[in-house]
Design an enzyme around this catalytic site. Structure first.
Site, PDB file in Angstrom:
ATOM      1  N   GLU A 127       6.297  70.555  60.695  1.00 42.17           N
ATOM      2  CA  GLU A 127       6.755  71.154  59.440  1.00 42.17           C
ATOM      3  C   GLU A 127       8.051  70.492  59.008  1.00 42.17           C
ATOM      4  O   GLU A 127       8.957  70.273  59.826  1.00 42.17           O
ATOM      5  CB  GLU A 127       6.979  72.659  59.621  1.00 42.17           C
ATOM      6  CG  GLU A 127       7.549  73.348  58.386  1.00 42.17           C
ATOM      7  CD  GLU A 127       7.810  74.827  58.597  1.00 42.17           C
ATOM      8  OE1 GLU A 127       8.732  75.366  57.953  1.00 42.17           O
ATOM      9  OE2 GLU A 127       7.089  75.454  59.421  1.00 42.17           O
ATOM     10  N   GLU A 162      15.449  75.163  51.696  1.00 44.21           N
ATOM     11  CA  GLU A 162      15.229  76.592  51.875  1.00 44.21           C
ATOM     12  C   GLU A 162      16.491  77.325  51.449  1.00 44.21           C
ATOM     13  O   GLU A 162      17.580  76.761  51.475  1.00 44.21           O
ATOM     14  CB  GLU A 162      14.952  76.942  53.340  1.00 44.21           C
ATOM     15  CG  GLU A 162      13.642  76.483  53.906  1.00 44.21           C
ATOM     16  CD  GLU A 162      13.497  76.927  55.345  1.00 44.21           C
ATOM     17  OE1 GLU A 162      12.715  77.870  55.606  1.00 44.21           O
ATOM     18  OE2 GLU A 162      14.164  76.342  56.226  1.00 44.21           O
TER      19      GLU A 162
END
Length: 462
Positions: A321, A326
């Site tokens: 990932e 974020e």
């Protein structure tokens, strides 16, 4: 007696003629033909360094200009004399080498020091910046470029000034690899002995993008099949993903997370959290290259916005990932983690913790910023607005090789798909509260709050 005088005159005349005949021509008296230079017939010396002249026989030496060079040592060795000459200043002079009464001149050029090309990096899609080290004796630098490592270099710039150690090359073509080298020049255009080592720059070619023009999402690029949010994805997330909580407008894809809040009890209403998640899964997968997300973050307390990617094969975390951006439970949403998760590093109790770099973006929720990852064959490099943040390098986590053959730390040699979403709550979103949300409706004690995550574009360069 007369006969004797005549004979004496003839003899004296013959002797005189013989004497005159053996006098060497005047032009050969100062000849230097007998000064035999074995090595160093012409010296090219780097400033501050020494050159050597080897002469047959016992020799002396004198420099014409002591400002430019000097003889540091003369050493007799067997049948030869070794003369050491040191360059003091860039320029041209000569050394007079003398053996007995004979002499010969040796031409001397003192040249500037070599320079070292430190970096060649892209500062924009078609712009490269070169930096190099300052070189002693430099009046400036010549910059050379080619599209082949081994040949075809042409001078593209003359950077005047010995203290100027950078050059910006604009107008590059997309999808081309450029090779650069630099050479020092000094007074009288004397060049350093060698070019710098070669550095290369590869310009990216845009091969896939979504600019989010129009009023509908391009379903040939994105879908939300399977993106429901059920079970909280193991992160205790609260939202139910549905497409109706998003729109395409003003050149942006806008995710509109929202939740219901009971003003009487001061608590959020259970199972009334909504948002949107889209991905390219099943449609588009991407290999090595540069990925850019230009976005403006939501600020609502409990929002967890992200632009990221997952590997096509295997289940998480072994698929790998990459979180290009974020937001977290931090109230200001100014700390933007740029994270990597693998089988070895995934934040779970059995892993070795997360690997990430935090970008500090003070205007993350009020302005658009470009979040970038460059997927190389051996590293992942992260940037915000072109500014370097950090690198994930698998070689740091292995004792053998570069780590790219260990899928537990490097699953990134497979194709990956792109994801955009805004979760609500969960391990990174934190507690949900009306702070920084916008109230959009009221029904009795129930208040509905909404926030917005804006994505201007997503681009992939190869």
């Amino acid at each position: 007696m007369k006969i004797f005088r005549r004979v004496l005159s003839v003899v004296l005349a013959s002797v005189l003629a013989l004497s005159v005949g053996i006098i060497p021509p005047k032009s050969t008296v100062t000849t230097d033909a007998k000064v035999k230079i074995i090595e160093g017939k012409k010296l090219n010396i780097t400033i501050g360094k020494k050159g050597e002249i080897i002469v047959k026989g016992k020799a002396k030496a004198k420099v014409a200009s002591k400002k430019i060079a000097k003889v540091t040592k003369t050493k007799k060795q067997g049948k030869y004399t070794l003369i050491y000459v040191k360059g003091k200043k860039v320029g041209k002079t000569s050394v007079k080498v003398k053996v007995g009464k004979k002499s010969k001149k040796v031409k001397v050029s003192v040249v500037p020091a070599n320079t070292s090309l430190k970096s060649a990096t892209l500062t924009a899609d078609t712009t490269a910046k070169l930096t190099w080290g300052k070189a002693k004796g430099a009046s400036g630098y010549y910059v050379y470029r080619s599209t082949s490592y081994s040949s075809g270099y042409k001078k593209i710039a003359t950077v005047k000034g010995g203290s100027k150690t950078s050059y910006t090359n604009t107008g590059l073509s997309l999808g081309v690899t450029y090779y650069y080298k630099v050479r020092t020049y000094g007074a009288k255009s004397l060049k350093s002995k060698e070019d710098s080592a070669v550095k290369k720059v590869k310009t990216w070619k845009l091969t896939w993008s979504d600019e989010f023009n129009g009023t509908e999402l391009d379903t040939t690029k994105w879908n939300n099949e399977g993106a429901t949010g059920d079970g909280g994805y193991g992160n205790q997330e609260l939202q139910n993903y549905q497409m109706e909580y998003s729109e395409v407008n003003d050149g942006c894809f806008i995710i509109k997370p929202q939740f219901d809040y009971n003003a009487a009890t001061g608590e959020c209403v259970d199972k009334r959290y909504f948002s949107t998640k889209i991905w390219t899964k099943g449609q588009h997968y991407f290999g090595y290259g540069k990925f850019e997300f230009r976005a403006k973050m939501p600020k609502g307390c409990g929002t967890w916005a992200a632009g990221w990617m997952l590997g096509k094969n295997m289940n998480w975390p072994y698929c790998g990932e990459i979180d290009v951006f974020e937001t977290t439970k931090q109230p200001e949403k100014t700390k933007i983690p740029m994270s990597v998760h693998t089988g070895k590093f995934n934040g779970m109790p059995t892993s070795k913790g997360n690997k990430y770099g935090n970008a500090i973006v003070p205007t993350a929720t009020t302005a658009f910023h470009t979040y970038t990852v460059i997927r190389n064959e051996k590293t992942l490099d992260f940037y915000v607005d072109g500014k370097y943040i950090w690198t994930y390098d698998p070689s740091m986590y292995t004792t053998q090789g570069d780590g790219t053959d260990d899928y537990m730390i490097w699953p990134f040699n497979q194709d990956m798909y792109l994801i955009l979403n805004c979760a609500i709550g969960g391990t990174l979103g934190g507690d949900v509260a009306p702070t920084y949300w916008t109230k959009i409706a009221t029904s009795g004690n129930i208040e509905t709050y909404q926030d917005k995550m804006y994505v201007d574009y997503v681009r992939y360069y190869k």
